[in-house]
Design a protein around this motif. Structure first.
Motif, PDB file in Angstrom:
ATOM      1  N   LYS A   1       4.971 -26.880  19.708  1.00  0.00           N
ATOM      2  CA  LYS A   1       4.449 -26.206  18.317  1.00  0.00           C
ATOM      3  C   LYS A   1       3.764 -27.105  17.531  1.00  0.00           C
ATOM      4  O   LYS A   1       2.836 -26.989  16.448  1.00  0.00           O
ATOM      5  CB  LYS A   1       5.569 -25.430  17.682  1.00  0.00           C
ATOM      6  CG  LYS A   1       6.675 -24.605  18.426  1.00  0.00           C
ATOM      7  CD  LYS A   1       7.545 -24.161  17.640  1.00  0.00           C
ATOM      8  CE  LYS A   1       8.604 -23.223  18.395  1.00  0.00           C
ATOM      9  NZ  LYS A   1       9.646 -22.618  17.710  1.00  0.00           N
TER      10      LYS A   1
ATOM     11  N   ASN B   1       7.495 -21.986  30.520  1.00  0.00           N
ATOM     12  CA  ASN B   1       7.628 -22.029  28.962  1.00  0.00           C
ATOM     13  C   ASN B   1       8.646 -20.520  28.450  1.00  0.00           C
ATOM     14  O   ASN B   1       8.133 -19.400  29.033  1.00  0.00           O
ATOM     15  CB  ASN B   1       6.347 -21.900  28.168  1.00  0.00           C
ATOM     16  CG  ASN B   1       6.089 -21.505  26.928  1.00  0.00           C
ATOM     17  OD1 ASN B   1       7.130 -21.964  26.170  1.00  0.00           O
ATOM     18  ND2 ASN B   1       4.908 -21.234  26.429  1.00  0.00           N
TER      19      ASN B   1
ATOM     20  N   GLU C   1      -0.188 -19.122  14.099  1.00  0.00           N
ATOM     21  CA  GLU C   1       1.443 -19.411  14.285  1.00  0.00           C
ATOM     22  C   GLU C   1       1.416 -20.934  14.287  1.00  0.00           C
ATOM     23  O   GLU C   1       0.639 -21.512  15.039  1.00  0.00           O
ATOM     24  CB  GLU C   1       1.687 -18.656  15.679  1.00  0.00           C
ATOM     25  CG  GLU C   1       3.324 -18.494  15.730  1.00  0.00           C
ATOM     26  CD  GLU C   1       3.996 -17.401  14.724  1.00  0.00           C
ATOM     27  OE1 GLU C   1       5.034 -17.375  14.660  1.00  0.00           O
ATOM     28  OE2 GLU C   1       3.089 -16.597  14.056  1.00  0.00           O
TER      29      GLU C   1
ATOM     30  N   CYS D   1      -2.327 -27.259  22.917  1.00  0.00           N
ATOM     31  CA  CYS D   1      -1.268 -26.318  22.825  1.00  0.00           C
ATOM     32  C   CYS D   1      -1.712 -24.803  22.963  1.00  0.00           C
ATOM     33  O   CYS D   1      -0.936 -24.072  23.199  1.00  0.00           O
ATOM     34  CB  CYS D   1      -0.362 -26.727  21.707  1.00  0.00           C
ATOM     35  SG  CYS D   1      -1.073 -26.344  20.288  1.00  0.00           S
TER      36      CYS D   1
ATOM     37  N   VAL E   1      -2.478 -18.591  18.764  1.00  0.00           N
ATOM     38  CA  VAL E   1      -2.398 -17.143  18.642  1.00  0.00           C
ATOM     39  C   VAL E   1      -2.254 -16.948  17.111  1.00  0.00           C
ATOM     40  O   VAL E   1      -1.992 -17.839  16.386  1.00  0.00           O
ATOM     41  CB  VAL E   1      -0.918 -16.682  19.079  1.00  0.00           C
ATOM     42  CG1 VAL E   1      -1.095 -16.723  20.709  1.00  0.00           C
ATOM     43  CG2 VAL E   1       0.261 -17.306  18.728  1.00  0.00           C
TER      44      VAL E   1
ATOM     45  N   ILE F   1       2.266 -12.058  21.760  1.00  0.00           N
ATOM     46  CA  ILE F   1       2.767 -13.247  22.464  1.00  0.00           C
ATOM     47  C   ILE F   1       3.212 -12.572  23.987  1.00  0.00           C
ATOM     48  O   ILE F   1       3.497 -13.189  24.944  1.00  0.00           O
ATOM     49  CB  ILE F   1       3.884 -14.223  21.941  1.00  0.00           C
ATOM     50  CG1 ILE F   1       4.863 -13.223  21.528  1.00  0.00           C
ATOM     51  CG2 ILE F   1       3.018 -14.854  20.765  1.00  0.00           C
ATOM     52  CD1 ILE F   1       6.128 -14.293  20.970  1.00  0.00           C
TER      53      ILE F   1
ATOM     54  N   SER G   1       1.048 -12.588  26.660  1.00  0.00           N
ATOM     55  CA  SER G   1       0.272 -13.862  26.929  1.00  0.00           C
ATOM     56  C   SER G   1       0.594 -14.567  28.102  1.00  0.00           C
ATOM     57  O   SER G   1      -0.106 -15.850  28.456  1.00  0.00           O
ATOM     58  CB  SER G   1       0.632 -14.861  25.809  1.00  0.00           C
ATOM     59  OG  SER G   1       1.827 -15.429  25.946  1.00  0.00           O
TER      60      SER G   1
ATOM     61  N   THR H   1       2.621 -18.436  25.491  1.00  0.00           N
ATOM     62  CA  THR H   1       3.218 -18.507  24.178  1.00  0.00           C
ATOM     63  C   THR H   1       4.602 -17.889  24.203  1.00  0.00           C
ATOM     64  O   THR H   1       4.560 -16.856  24.908  1.00  0.00           O
ATOM     65  CB  THR H   1       2.552 -17.806  23.062  1.00  0.00           C
ATOM     66  OG1 THR H   1       1.019 -18.247  23.204  1.00  0.00           O
ATOM     67  CG2 THR H   1       2.816 -18.195  21.706  1.00  0.00           C
TER      68      THR H   1
ATOM     69  N   GLY I   1       6.676 -22.366  21.689  1.00  0.00           N
ATOM     70  CA  GLY I   1       5.247 -22.420  21.214  1.00  0.00           C
ATOM     71  C   GLY I   1       4.091 -22.364  22.339  1.00  0.00           C
ATOM     72  O   GLY I   1       3.992 -21.746  23.316  1.00  0.00           O
ATOM     73  N   GLY I   2       2.836 -22.876  22.090  1.00  0.00           N
ATOM     74  CA  GLY I   2       1.692 -22.514  22.967  1.00  0.00           C
ATOM     75  C   GLY I   2       0.747 -21.509  22.422  1.00  0.00           C
ATOM     76  O   GLY I   2       0.970 -21.016  21.240  1.00  0.00           O
ATOM     77  N   GLY I   3      -0.071 -21.384  23.231  1.00  0.00           N
ATOM     78  CA  GLY I   3      -1.153 -20.156  22.886  1.00  0.00           C
ATOM     79  C   GLY I   3      -2.146 -20.100  23.938  1.00  0.00           C
ATOM     80  O   GLY I   3      -2.095 -20.514  24.912  1.00  0.00           O
TER      81      GLY I   3
END
Length: 336
Positions: free
Chosen positions: A80, A114, A161, A174, A177, A251, A254, A258, A263-265
């Motif tokens: 994140k 994830n 986010e 990372c 979103v 999300i 995704s 994410t 976290g992530g995106g």
């Protein structure tokens, strides 16, 4: 499917040009090799080669998020704050397709699905191969715009986010979103106008629109709407300023890029022209962008390994009549 290779008009390499090194776009799991040194948690995590990761990202002239010290990285559980990066991968043994988070330092790299607690014992075994679903070779003459030639920013109505900055939209970071999975608009400003061929993205189930600012009128134009994943335009567009907008970044759509706990995106970058062959620029005055040089009056030069921006004067291209305007020259060049 990845559309970066062998689609659309693009120059072909000549016989005297070096053979390009193309890495394998997959990661080998090294759990058994590293078992004596590292705890693989019974296969809940995968140990990777740092050199393999570097090879993949250097091919696209991209950096990737990693810890700058050799401190223990195996306590990491989320990305994140851009401690690591995420990509879509498929385990060839189990068939699982999901978002893969990767943490790395200069010595070790490891990954998990994830979020990390969604991984189970045996998910990653020695000699497993993880195919990277959104990575591929680029067709000759195209490349990904690098971080040094693009300034990223968020639109005024975009909040991401975890309050991450716009440059996290690049692959190897990372990802981004919108807040609570809402709309998101990223602005891309190139250091100079270039022919842009399309968008490299892993947003395969969340559509996005692409816009650019016309360099002559300053008007924002819609280039494509409702694109998903990596897409190439029918022809290159010569512009400096671009926008990519998602009306939704839900999300749950995704594909694991994410998650609330991990976290992530999403990621999206511009595909630009690298090489234009067969252009002759004639003065009175023209600028060569890479390397920078001013062509003197009455000079004619054959440019075969750089992008050419004509500020005045004329240019000629193989198969075209003499062109007298910047727009005509750039249109002809993009079609080579």
């Amino acid at each position: 499917p990845c559309l970066c290779r062998n689609t659309g008009p693009a120059p072909s390499p000549t016989d005297d040009e070096p053979t390009e090194h193309i890495p394998d776009f997959f990661l080998n799991v090294l759990n058994e090799t590293e078992r004596s040194n590292l705890d693989t948690e019974d296969g809940k995590i995968a140990i990777f080669s740092v050199e393999e990761i570097k090879d993949i990202f250097l091919y696209h002239d991209q950096d990737y998020s990693h810890l700058m010290t050799d401190d223990d990285i195996f306590g990491m559980t989320h990305i994140k704050e851009n401690q690591g990066f995420v990509l879509r991968a498929k385990c060839n043994r189990t068939g699982r397709e999901d978002g893969l988070m990767i943490w790395s330092n200069s010595t070790h790299a490891f990954g998990s699905w994830n979020p990390r607690d969604s991984s189970s014992a045996g998910d990653f075994m020695d000699d497993d191969v993880l195919t990277l679903l959104d990575y591929c070779p680029l067709s000759y003459g195209r490349r990904i715009a690098t971080s040094s030639e693009v300034t990223y920013s968020l639109s005024n109505d975009t909040t991401t986010e975890w309050n991450l900055p716009a440059e996290m939209i690049q692959f190897g970071q990372c990802g981004l979103v919108g807040q609570s999975g809402g709309a998101m608009e990223i602005h891309y400003e190139l250091t100079q106008a270039l022919p842009v061929w399309g968008v490299w993205s892993d947003s395969v189930d969340l559509p996005y629109d692409v816009m650019y600012e016309d360099i002559f009128s300053g008007t924002w134009m819609i280039q494509e709407e409702n694109l998903t994943g990596t897409e190439l335009f029918p022809a290159a567009v010569f512009a400096k300023k671009w926008k990519i907008r998602w009306e939704s970044t839900d999300i749950s759509k995704s594909n694991g890029l994410t998650t609330p706990s991990g976290g992530g995106g999403l990621h999206a970058q511009l595909i630009v022209q690298y090489l234009i062959a067969g252009i002759t620029v004639t003065s009175p005055s023209a600028t060569v962008a890479q390397p920078s040089a001013l062509l003197t009056p009455t000079t004619t030069t054959q440019v075969s390994s750089t992008y050419v921006q004509v500020t005045s004067g004329t240019c000629e291209t193989d198969g075209y009549e003499t062109l007298t305007s910047l727009q005509e020259c750039m249109t002809a060049a993009s079609e080579l």
